[in-house]
Motif scaffolding. Structure first.
Motif, PDB file in Angstrom:
ATOM      1  N   PHE A   1      -8.085  -8.493  12.645  1.00  0.00           N
ATOM      2  CA  PHE A   1      -7.520  -7.495  13.549  1.00  0.00           C
ATOM      3  C   PHE A   1      -6.193  -7.975  14.151  1.00  0.00           C
TER       4      PHE A   1
ATOM      5  N   THR B   1      -3.068  -7.570  12.018  1.00  0.00           N
ATOM      6  CA  THR B   1      -2.617  -6.230  11.609  1.00  0.00           C
ATOM      7  C   THR B   1      -1.158  -5.995  12.001  1.00  0.00           C
TER       8      THR B   1
ATOM      9  N   ASN C   1      -3.042  -9.456   4.253  1.00  0.00           N
ATOM     10  CA  ASN C   1      -1.992  -8.555   4.727  1.00  0.00           C
ATOM     11  C   ASN C   1      -0.743  -8.629   3.858  1.00  0.00           C
TER      12      ASN C   1
ATOM     13  N   LYS D   1      -1.695  -1.843   4.947  1.00  0.00           N
ATOM     14  CA  LYS D   1      -2.541  -1.991   6.132  1.00  0.00           C
ATOM     15  C   LYS D   1      -3.946  -1.411   5.933  1.00  0.00           C
TER      16      LYS D   1
ATOM     17  N   THR E   1      -5.933  -3.373   3.288  1.00  0.00           N
ATOM     18  CA  THR E   1      -6.293  -4.686   3.839  1.00  0.00           C
ATOM     19  C   THR E   1      -7.525  -4.593   4.718  1.00  0.00           C
ATOM     20  N   SER E   2      -7.541  -3.593   5.595  1.00  0.00           N
ATOM     21  CA  SER E   2      -8.664  -3.438   6.515  1.00  0.00           C
ATOM     22  C   SER E   2      -9.979  -3.238   5.768  1.00  0.00           C
TER      23      SER E   2
ATOM     24  N   GLY F   1       0.903  -6.706   9.061  1.00  0.00           N
ATOM     25  CA  GLY F   1       0.853  -5.602   8.110  1.00  0.00           C
ATOM     26  C   GLY F   1       1.726  -4.432   8.537  1.00  0.00           C
ATOM     27  N   GLU F   2       1.711  -4.133   9.825  1.00  0.00           N
ATOM     28  CA  GLU F   2       2.540  -3.034  10.345  1.00  0.00           C
ATOM     29  C   GLU F   2       4.020  -3.345  10.181  1.00  0.00           C
TER      30      GLU F   2
END
Length: 312
Positions: free
Chosen positions: A138, A141, A221, A226, A229-230, A144-145
């Motif tokens: 988490f 992230t 990531n 995103k 990946t999650s 990733g963003e």
């Protein structure tokens, strides 16, 4: 500046921050409750009408039965093992070979009372592994963003290197994952709960766990977008943690499947926790293996991101 920016962005999703902290705390409390239910090492069923010829039974709950129990009793942990008395003691269990050897040792040799503290620490650490890895996923992230919005390229143009960016992302992930989990252990320890290992031992194990978790999250990531990946990373974490026996060991360590399971990082971490006070060659090799994976994961992420940035 980057560290502050990462923290402020994460704080905007403080509900999720508290959710992961709550889940981690819950997993540790459940592990404490489960591991403290019995001061015994194992609960076994002996299938025979004779008494088990043991030298010591103060560390094992022994139940004498005249028939073989159902295999589901092993799965539900009603019993940790079934023992048949033939020419020798035959142990049937879904737990690993180390457990079988320890059980036979406790039953057939004179020894000092088994130190349940270490066993309790292994259980608690195993329960927290998956949740700490999910926390790290988490926290990263943000990476990733920034990758999807091409923010990394703008950051690079402004004079901040990719290595510096990944370092700041890794620091904030490690610090938040480590401190939130360790603080729960400290609170339980101060409150008088038996947490198995000492706080120093947990600090060492958590450091290894958060370092690996962060490297894995950074790698995932860098490879996927995103959303992918999650989903994919969460599935990998859950499945590999279950197979590693972080909650309950239900797959034997022998054979090809056992060999594959033994190379899972979570399994290596569990093995390190089981031999924390007396590292042997296999544990030192485990440390080298984890360190190599961390280096490889970061290397792949850096190469992948630099290649991606060069195409824009």
């Amino acid at each position: 500046m980057l560290l502050k920016n990462h923290f402020l962005r994460l704080w905007q999703d403080k509900r999720i921050l508290f959710l992961y902290a709550f889940l981690t705390a819950g997993s540790i409390i459940v592990a404490v409750m489960i591991s403290s239910q019995s001061a015994k090492f194992a609960n076994v069923a002996v299938i025979d009408d004779k008494r088990l010829p043991v030298l010591n039974d103060q560390d094992v709950d022994i139940h004498y039965l005249d028939h073989m129990p159902l295999q589901t009793d092993l799965v539900t942990q009603k019993y940790d093992a079934f023992i048949e008395m033939k020419d020798q003691l035959i142990v049937h269990t879904y737990k690993n070979e180390d457990f079988k050897k320890q059980l036979l040792f406790l039953l057939t040799t004179n020894h000092e009372p088994f130190m349940q503290m270490a066993h309790q620490g292994e259980t608690i650490f195993g329960f927290m592994i998956m949740f700490v890895m999910m926390q790290a996923l988490f926290y990263t992230t943000l990476y990733g963003e920034d990758k999807e919005s091409h923010m990394l390229e703008r950051i690079h143009i402004s004079g901040c290197s990719l290595l510096k960016y990944l370092l700041s992302q890794s620091i904030i992930t490690i610090v938040l994952s480590w401190s939130s989990t360790f603080s729960i252990l400290v609170i339980l320890h101060i409150s008088g709960f038996n947490i198995g290992f000492s706080l120093y031992e947990y600090a060492f194990l958590l450091s290894l766990l958060t370092l690996f978790s962060t490297a894995f999250a950074i790698l995932m990531n860098s490879l996927f977008d995103k959303e992918t990946t999650s989903l994919s990373a969460s599935a990998i974490i859950v499945l590999s943690s279950l197979l590693s026996g972080t909650f309950y060991s239900f797959i034997k360590d022998d054979g090809i499947i056992g060999l594959c399971i033994n190379v899972l990082p979570q399994k290596v971490l569990l093995d390190l926790s089981k031999h924390l006070t007396h590292f042997q060659q296999s544990q030192w090799m485990g440390l080298v293996y984890l360190s190599s994976l961390i280096f490889i994961f970061y290397s792949i992420a850096i190469v992948k991101e630099r290649k991606s940035m060069s195409h824009h």
